[in-house]
Motif scaffolding. Structure first.
Motif, PDB file in Angstrom:
ATOM      1  N   ASN A 120      14.643  31.207   1.646  1.00 51.93           N
ATOM      2  CA  ASN A 120      13.434  30.297   2.250  1.00 51.93           C
ATOM      3  C   ASN A 120      14.473  29.371   2.969  1.00 51.93           C
ATOM      4  O   ASN A 120      16.306  30.570   2.170  1.00 51.93           O
ATOM      5  N   ASP A 121      14.328  28.800   3.102  1.00 50.20           N
ATOM      6  CA  ASP A 121      15.264  28.001   4.050  1.00 50.20           C
ATOM      7  C   ASP A 121      15.730  26.467   3.083  1.00 50.20           C
ATOM      8  O   ASP A 121      15.608  25.284   3.288  1.00 50.20           O
ATOM      9  N   SER A 122      17.197  26.758   2.109  1.00 51.56           N
ATOM     10  CA  SER A 122      17.967  25.063   1.891  1.00 51.56           C
ATOM     11  C   SER A 122      17.930  24.560   2.613  1.00 51.56           C
ATOM     12  O   SER A 122      17.521  22.646   2.242  1.00 51.56           O
ATOM     13  N   SER A 161       9.209  17.660  12.361  1.00 53.05           N
ATOM     14  CA  SER A 161       9.881  17.175  11.621  1.00 53.05           C
ATOM     15  C   SER A 161      10.552  17.965   9.420  1.00 53.05           C
ATOM     16  O   SER A 161       9.331  18.430   9.404  1.00 53.05           O
ATOM     17  N   ASN A 162      11.852  17.644   9.806  1.00 49.72           N
ATOM     18  CA  ASN A 162      11.630  18.481   7.722  1.00 49.72           C
ATOM     19  C   ASN A 162      11.706  17.001   6.729  1.00 49.72           C
ATOM     20  O   ASN A 162      11.143  17.800   5.642  1.00 49.72           O
ATOM     21  N   LEU A 163      11.194  15.947   7.142  1.00 47.31           N
ATOM     22  CA  LEU A 163      10.596  15.114   6.681  1.00 47.31           C
ATOM     23  C   LEU A 163       9.480  15.073   5.972  1.00 47.31           C
ATOM     24  O   LEU A 163       8.549  14.978   7.261  1.00 47.31           O
ATOM     25  N   GLN A 220      -2.210  28.832  20.302  1.00 46.74           N
ATOM     26  CA  GLN A 220      -0.374  29.852  20.230  1.00 46.74           C
ATOM     27  C   GLN A 220      -0.638  30.467  18.887  1.00 46.74           C
ATOM     28  O   GLN A 220       0.553  31.314  18.736  1.00 46.74           O
ATOM     29  N   ASP A 221      -1.338  30.353  18.465  1.00 47.17           N
ATOM     30  CA  ASP A 221      -1.306  31.251  16.887  1.00 47.17           C
ATOM     31  C   ASP A 221      -2.622  31.410  16.219  1.00 47.17           C
ATOM     32  O   ASP A 221      -2.826  30.806  14.674  1.00 47.17           O
ATOM     33  N   LYS A 222      -3.266  32.191  17.347  1.00 49.63           N
ATOM     34  CA  LYS A 222      -4.812  32.891  16.629  1.00 49.63           C
ATOM     35  C   LYS A 222      -4.290  33.550  15.042  1.00 49.63           C
ATOM     36  O   LYS A 222      -5.204  33.383  14.344  1.00 49.63           O
ATOM     37  N   MET A 240       6.266  28.749   5.801  1.00 48.35           N
ATOM     38  CA  MET A 240       7.208  27.408   5.749  1.00 48.35           C
ATOM     39  C   MET A 240       6.526  26.934   6.473  1.00 48.35           C
ATOM     40  O   MET A 240       7.017  25.115   6.974  1.00 48.35           O
ATOM     41  N   GLY A 241       6.678  27.371   8.394  1.00 45.37           N
ATOM     42  CA  GLY A 241       6.195  26.444   9.461  1.00 45.37           C
ATOM     43  C   GLY A 241       6.975  26.550  10.409  1.00 45.37           C
ATOM     44  O   GLY A 241       6.542  25.556  11.666  1.00 45.37           O
ATOM     45  N   ALA A 242       8.159  26.352  10.207  1.00 43.37           N
ATOM     46  CA  ALA A 242       8.998  25.922  11.758  1.00 43.37           C
ATOM     47  C   ALA A 242       9.251  26.723  12.224  1.00 43.37           C
ATOM     48  O   ALA A 242       8.717  26.116  14.038  1.00 43.37           O
ATOM     49  N   ASN A 243       8.958  27.743  13.066  1.00 43.68           N
ATOM     50  CA  ASN A 243       8.970  28.718  14.328  1.00 43.68           C
ATOM     51  C   ASN A 243       7.328  28.282  15.128  1.00 43.68           C
ATOM     52  O   ASN A 243       6.486  28.150  15.858  1.00 43.68           O
ATOM     53  N   ALA A 244       6.531  28.739  14.169  1.00 47.66           N
ATOM     54  CA  ALA A 244       4.774  28.134  14.305  1.00 47.66           C
ATOM     55  C   ALA A 244       4.924  26.532  15.274  1.00 47.66           C
ATOM     56  O   ALA A 244       3.775  26.627  16.029  1.00 47.66           O
ATOM     57  N   VAL A 245       5.135  25.355  14.340  1.00 48.70           N
ATOM     58  CA  VAL A 245       5.024  24.114  14.841  1.00 48.70           C
ATOM     59  C   VAL A 245       5.544  24.175  16.178  1.00 48.70           C
ATOM     60  O   VAL A 245       5.334  23.443  17.068  1.00 48.70           O
TER      61      VAL A 245
END
Ligand code: NAD
Length: 420
Positions: free
Chosen positions: A277-279, A215-217, A146-148, A185-190
């Motif tokens: 960034n995403d506070s 997960s944000n944890l 999904q993410d080359k 940050m990775g949210a979209n990628a994950v």
């Protein structure tokens, strides 16, 4: 002079005009004339309209610089966007004390984020969990397809973990996809990877995948920072002892720990916002991590070393990016990353954690000695003077009188203004 040799120590920085402050930052960070224009620019309305929905305009908050920081032997000016007075001054002060003993030292894990897939309606959870783990390689390959770009930078899906949870709905399986997100940050990628895995997990288990989201944890993406605060500069060993007494309450009592950690986030949120960034992600991760052992507690720890100096440490998840998200779109966020001179998300994490520790030290130090209000009063008095109708030179006159009288009240400000 190369940037690495430049110092972030500036005495009386707060007394300089805005123009002179910008000129110092420009020189420190080797900014161009074009960069300089960004300080006084506003976010373009078309850009804003692409960032969120139903745009009406933009919303300004003050943006300043914390000085005096040395982190892992390198000097930093830290950009901070915040509406709260005293925060930047407090951080700069703490950094000045920390530098006496060498400044901040950090440790960091790989940038590993966790994606969750919630699997319901399986007949046998043990069999289903085994089926998932037996196909780990195929699932990781599918995620990485999904993410080359991420894979080309050395990141990508690295591991799979399966948890069986009891719930009011019966047993469910939660699969954790562990992804190295490098400088994102990775949210979209994950999230994209999790959505791609769902049909395969359903096929393997006969169950139904409901949630597929990170997960944000982010407890596999941890940063630690440490600093030694000089006892003499603090006012002697009795002040170190007073500090430790104050800190102890945060370590045992959630009512105090919440406020203590809020003080940490005063600094962290400000640099997180300044770098686009995403506070909310950072806040969620920090507070969940603070409760990881069943009781909400302090994100920092303190002790006295054998010289009687105060040693402070902070440890928290740090899901920050230098690529993707708003940080690549907002001109001020791009400028702030340039001021920091950061080359990776991990380097940014180290700066953020050091700032959080500095902010926390400054707050507890003030609380253990003069109290927090003294530092707040200067700007607060000026705000009250403005609210009373003062303009130009009247503001300092009215504010000065309010502070002298130790009575920072609107009605008194109006009286003073009338008499000027
Ligand atoms: P993104 O998708 O915009 O950028 C990341 C992508 O950039 C990677 O997938 C990769 O393809 C590419 N890339 C290029 N160079 C890279 C490098 N050196 N390292 C890593 N990747 C590189 O952003 P994202 O970081 O996946 O997502 C962040 C955004 O998601 C934020 O705006 C956040 O607010 C939002 N978000 C957060 C949540 C949450 O926290 N729960 C949920 C949804 C969305």
């Amino acid at each position: 002079m190369s940037k690495d040799e430049k110092t972030s120590v500036v005495s009386g920085f707060y007394k300089l005009s805005v123009k002179k402050r910008i000129s110092f930052v420009k020189d420190f960070a080797d900014l161009s004339g074009e960069d300089e224009k960004v300080f006084s620019s506003h976010l373009n309305i078309e850009t804003a309209d692409r960032m969120i929905e139903n745009v009406l305009g933009t919303f300004e908050i003050p943006f300043g610089i914390a000085v005096n920081f040395v982190i892992n032997g390198k000097d930093y000016l830290i950009p901070m966007a915040t509406e709260e007075s005293s925060v930047i001054a407090a951080a700069s002060n703490a950094a000045k004390i920390a530098r006496i003993k060498g400044g901040f030292k950090t440790e960091i894990t790989d940038p590993l984020m966790i994606g969750q897939l919630q699997l319901l309606k399986v007949d046998d959870v043990v069999d289903a969990a085994k089926a998932i783990m037996d196909h780990k390689k195929q699932l990781l390959d599918l995620a990485n397809a999904q993410d080359k770009i991420l894979v080309s930078f050395g990141g990508g899906a690295k591991d799979l973990e399966v948890r069986i949870l009891d719930s009011p709905l019966g047993k469910m399986i939660v699969t954790h996809l562990i992804v190295d997100v490098r400088d994102a940050m990775g949210a979209n990628a994950v999230n994209t990877m999790c959505e791609a895995l769902a049909p395969m997990i359903e096929e393997l288990t006969g169950g139904h995948v409901r949630l597929k989201i990170l997960s944000n944890l982010a407890d596999k993406r941890i940063v630690k920072a440490r600093a030694v605060f000089d006892k003499e500069k603090m006012g002697g060993e009795s002040v170190v002892d007073a500090f430790l007494e104050s800190y102890t309450l945060a370590s045992i009592d959630p009512y105090r720990a919440a406020t203590h950690n809020k003080g940490i986030m005063n600094g962290i949120d400000a640099v997180i916002i300044a770098t686009g960034n995403d506070s909310r992600a950072i806040e969620a991760g920090a507070h969940a991590y603070a409760a990881r052992n069943g009781q909400y507690t302090s994100l920092t720890t303190y002790h006295k070393d054998k010289n009687g100096d105060l040693v402070g440490e902070i440890e928290l998840p740090m899901a920050v990016g230098i690529v993707g998200g708003a940080g690549n779109i907002h001109p001020k966020a791009i400028l702030c990353k340039k001021i920091l001179g950061i080359k990776s998300a991990q380097q940014l994490s180290e700066v953020v954690a050091s700032l959080g520790l500095a902010q926390n030290f400054a707050a507890v130090f003030a609380l253990s000695t003069v109290g927090i209000q003294k530092g707040h009063m200067g700007l607060h008095a000026k705000n009250i003077a403005v609210m009373a109708g003062a303009t130009g030179k009247q503001i300092d006159k009215v504010a000065g009188q309010l502070i002298k009288e130790e009575k920072i009240k609107l009605d008194r400000a109006k009286e003073i203004l009338k008499n000027i």
